[in-house]
Design a protein around this motif. Sequence first.
Motif, PDB file in Angstrom:
ATOM      1  N   VAL A   5       0.854  -1.192   0.000  1.00 25.58           N
ATOM      2  CA  VAL A   5       0.000   0.000   0.000  1.00 25.58           C
ATOM      3  C   VAL A   5       0.884   1.233   0.000  1.00 25.58           C
ATOM      4  CG1 VAL A   5      -1.773   1.303   1.214  1.00 25.58           C
ATOM      5  CG2 VAL A   5      -1.834  -1.202   1.240  1.00 25.58           C
ATOM      6  N   GLU A   6       0.742   2.056  -1.046  1.00 22.82           N
ATOM      7  CA  GLU A   6       1.518   3.283  -1.161  1.00 22.82           C
ATOM      8  C   GLU A   6       0.767   4.464  -0.550  1.00 22.82           C
ATOM      9  OE1 GLU A   6       2.071   1.202  -5.287  1.00 22.82           O
ATOM     10  OE2 GLU A   6       0.432   1.624  -3.894  1.00 22.82           O
ATOM     11  N   SER A   7       1.525   5.461  -0.163  1.00 23.90           N
ATOM     12  CA  SER A   7       0.951   6.720   0.292  1.00 23.90           C
ATOM     13  C   SER A   7       1.968   7.827   0.068  1.00 23.90           C
ATOM     14  CB  SER A   7       0.567   6.650   1.776  1.00 23.90           C
ATOM     15  OG  SER A   7       1.709   6.401   2.568  1.00 23.90           O
ATOM     16  N   GLY A   8       1.480   9.078   0.123  1.00 23.14           N
ATOM     17  CA  GLY A   8       2.384  10.213   0.063  1.00 23.14           C
ATOM     18  C   GLY A   8       2.396  10.981  -1.232  1.00 23.14           C
ATOM     19  N   GLY A   9       1.632  10.541  -2.222  1.00 25.82           N
ATOM     20  CA  GLY A   9       1.598  11.279  -3.472  1.00 25.82           C
ATOM     21  C   GLY A   9       0.852  12.596  -3.313  1.00 25.82           C
ATOM     22  N   GLY A  10       0.883  13.406  -4.368  1.00 27.20           N
ATOM     23  CA  GLY A  10       0.180  14.678  -4.326  1.00 27.20           C
ATOM     24  C   GLY A  10       0.654  15.617  -5.403  1.00 27.20           C
ATOM     25  N   LEU A  11       0.293  16.882  -5.236  1.00 25.26           N
ATOM     26  CA  LEU A  11       0.649  17.939  -6.186  1.00 25.26           C
ATOM     27  C   LEU A  11       1.750  18.789  -5.580  1.00 25.26           C
ATOM     28  CD1 LEU A  11       0.075  19.662  -8.729  1.00 25.26           C
ATOM     29  CD2 LEU A  11      -1.657  20.870  -7.369  1.00 25.26           C
ATOM     30  N   CYS A  22       5.631   3.022   1.246  1.00 27.31           N
ATOM     31  CA  CYS A  22       4.963   1.787   0.830  1.00 27.31           C
ATOM     32  C   CYS A  22       5.094   0.797   1.984  1.00 27.31           C
ATOM     33  CB  CYS A  22       5.605   1.247  -0.430  1.00 27.31           C
ATOM     34  SG  CYS A  22       5.023  -0.400  -0.903  1.00 27.31           S
ATOM     35  N   THR A  23       3.951   0.392   2.515  1.00 31.90           N
ATOM     36  CA  THR A  23       3.944  -0.543   3.632  1.00 31.90           C
ATOM     37  C   THR A  23       3.464  -1.903   3.152  1.00 31.90           C
ATOM     38  OG1 THR A  23       3.541   1.250   5.191  1.00 31.90           O
ATOM     39  CG2 THR A  23       3.057  -0.980   5.939  1.00 31.90           C
ATOM     40  N   THR A  28       7.289 -12.302   4.470  1.00 33.88           N
ATOM     41  CA  THR A  28       8.407 -11.617   5.098  1.00 33.88           C
ATOM     42  C   THR A  28       8.961 -10.525   4.196  1.00 33.88           C
ATOM     43  OG1 THR A  28       8.987 -13.676   6.209  1.00 33.88           O
ATOM     44  CG2 THR A  28      10.631 -11.916   6.213  1.00 33.88           C
ATOM     45  N   PHE A  29       8.728  -9.303   4.617  1.00 29.24           N
ATOM     46  CA  PHE A  29       9.124  -8.133   3.818  1.00 29.24           C
ATOM     47  C   PHE A  29      10.610  -8.125   3.550  1.00 29.24           C
ATOM     48  CE2 PHE A  29       8.953  -3.914   2.240  1.00 29.24           C
ATOM     49  CZ  PHE A  29       9.990  -3.200   2.816  1.00 29.24           C
ATOM     50  N   SER A  30      11.396  -8.497   4.525  1.00 28.09           N
ATOM     51  CA  SER A  30      12.841  -8.370   4.403  1.00 28.09           C
ATOM     52  C   SER A  30      13.436  -9.317   3.381  1.00 28.09           C
ATOM     53  CB  SER A  30      13.507  -8.591   5.762  1.00 28.09           C
ATOM     54  OG  SER A  30      13.205  -9.873   6.250  1.00 28.09           O
ATOM     55  N   SER A  31      12.679 -10.265   2.869  1.00 27.22           N
ATOM     56  CA  SER A  31      13.204 -11.192   1.874  1.00 27.22           C
ATOM     57  C   SER A  31      13.009 -10.690   0.446  1.00 27.22           C
ATOM     58  CB  SER A  31      12.550 -12.557   2.035  1.00 27.22           C
ATOM     59  OG  SER A  31      11.164 -12.488   1.761  1.00 27.22           O
ATOM     60  N   TYR A  32      12.368  -9.551   0.288  1.00 29.26           N
ATOM     61  CA  TYR A  32      12.043  -9.029  -1.036  1.00 29.26           C
ATOM     62  C   TYR A  32      12.941  -7.868  -1.451  1.00 29.26           C
ATOM     63  CZ  TYR A  32       7.671 -11.652  -1.132  1.00 29.26           C
ATOM     64  OH  TYR A  32       6.735 -12.648  -1.160  1.00 29.26           O
ATOM     65  N   VAL A  33      13.316  -7.866  -2.714  1.00 34.80           N
ATOM     66  CA  VAL A  33      13.820  -6.646  -3.343  1.00 34.80           C
ATOM     67  C   VAL A  33      12.612  -5.748  -3.565  1.00 34.80           C
ATOM     68  CG1 VAL A  33      14.727  -5.689  -5.485  1.00 34.80           C
ATOM     69  CG2 VAL A  33      15.821  -7.689  -4.440  1.00 34.80           C
ATOM     70  N   MET A  34      12.744  -4.484  -3.206  1.00 35.58           N
ATOM     71  CA  MET A  34      11.645  -3.536  -3.367  1.00 35.58           C
ATOM     72  C   MET A  34      11.994  -2.510  -4.434  1.00 35.58           C
ATOM     73  SD  MET A  34       9.443  -4.658  -1.303  1.00 35.58           S
ATOM     74  CE  MET A  34       8.269  -3.317  -1.508  1.00 35.58           C
ATOM     75  N   GLY A  35      11.002  -2.177  -5.221  1.00 35.02           N
ATOM     76  CA  GLY A  35      11.229  -1.203  -6.283  1.00 35.02           C
ATOM     77  C   GLY A  35      10.117  -0.173  -6.353  1.00 35.02           C
ATOM     78  N   TRP A  36      10.451   0.941  -6.962  1.00 35.91           N
ATOM     79  CA  TRP A  36       9.461   1.953  -7.334  1.00 35.91           C
ATOM     80  C   TRP A  36       9.495   2.076  -8.848  1.00 35.91           C
ATOM     81  CZ3 TRP A  36       5.980   4.165  -4.114  1.00 35.91           C
ATOM     82  CH2 TRP A  36       6.241   4.125  -2.746  1.00 35.91           C
ATOM     83  N   ASP A  77       8.427  -2.838   7.900  1.00 34.38           N
ATOM     84  CA  ASP A  77       7.872  -3.366   6.636  1.00 34.38           C
ATOM     85  C   ASP A  77       7.554  -2.241   5.659  1.00 34.38           C
ATOM     86  OD1 ASP A  77       5.933  -6.035   8.223  1.00 34.38           O
ATOM     87  OD2 ASP A  77       8.053  -5.893   7.686  1.00 34.38           O
ATOM     88  N   THR A  78       8.432  -1.273   5.587  1.00 33.82           N
ATOM     89  CA  THR A  78       8.164  -0.078   4.801  1.00 33.82           C
ATOM     90  C   THR A  78       9.367   0.299   3.940  1.00 33.82           C
ATOM     91  OG1 THR A  78       6.638   0.761   6.486  1.00 33.82           O
ATOM     92  CG2 THR A  78       7.464   2.347   4.900  1.00 33.82           C
TER      93      THR A  78
END
Length: 123
Positions: A5-11, A22-23, A28-36, A77-78
């Motif tokens: 779940v993403e948050s923080g976007g805007g104008l 992104c939460t 297990t979150f720590s086992s993943y590569v995370m990308g944007w 987890d963020t």
Amino acid sequence: QVQLVESGGGLVQAGGSLRLSCTASGRTFSSYVMGWLRQAPGKERDFVTAISWSGDNTYYADSVKRRFTISRENAKDTVYLQMDSLKPEDTAVYYCAARRGAYRTDPTLYDNWGQGTQVTVST
């Protein structure tokens, strides 16, 4: 599977800053590569940045180097995306994504996606 779940976007005005979060929940979150990754209107989804499971390694598209910073807090987890010196061409829907194994720039190789958050940079 991991739910994102993403948050923080805007104008924001050009030259300004935003911080996306992104939460994750589920596996297990720590086992993943995370990308944007991001998708501008009428364009394909593009890689922006990724971070290794440990946070020791980060990777950036040339277009955002020295302006964007990815980081993660496995205890929460963020994953975060700090965006500075924003430009109108950064306008897009920004997606958080996760995958196991090495980082990849190909969006099709990410298995888990958030719903996206809109970032709009005005002139």
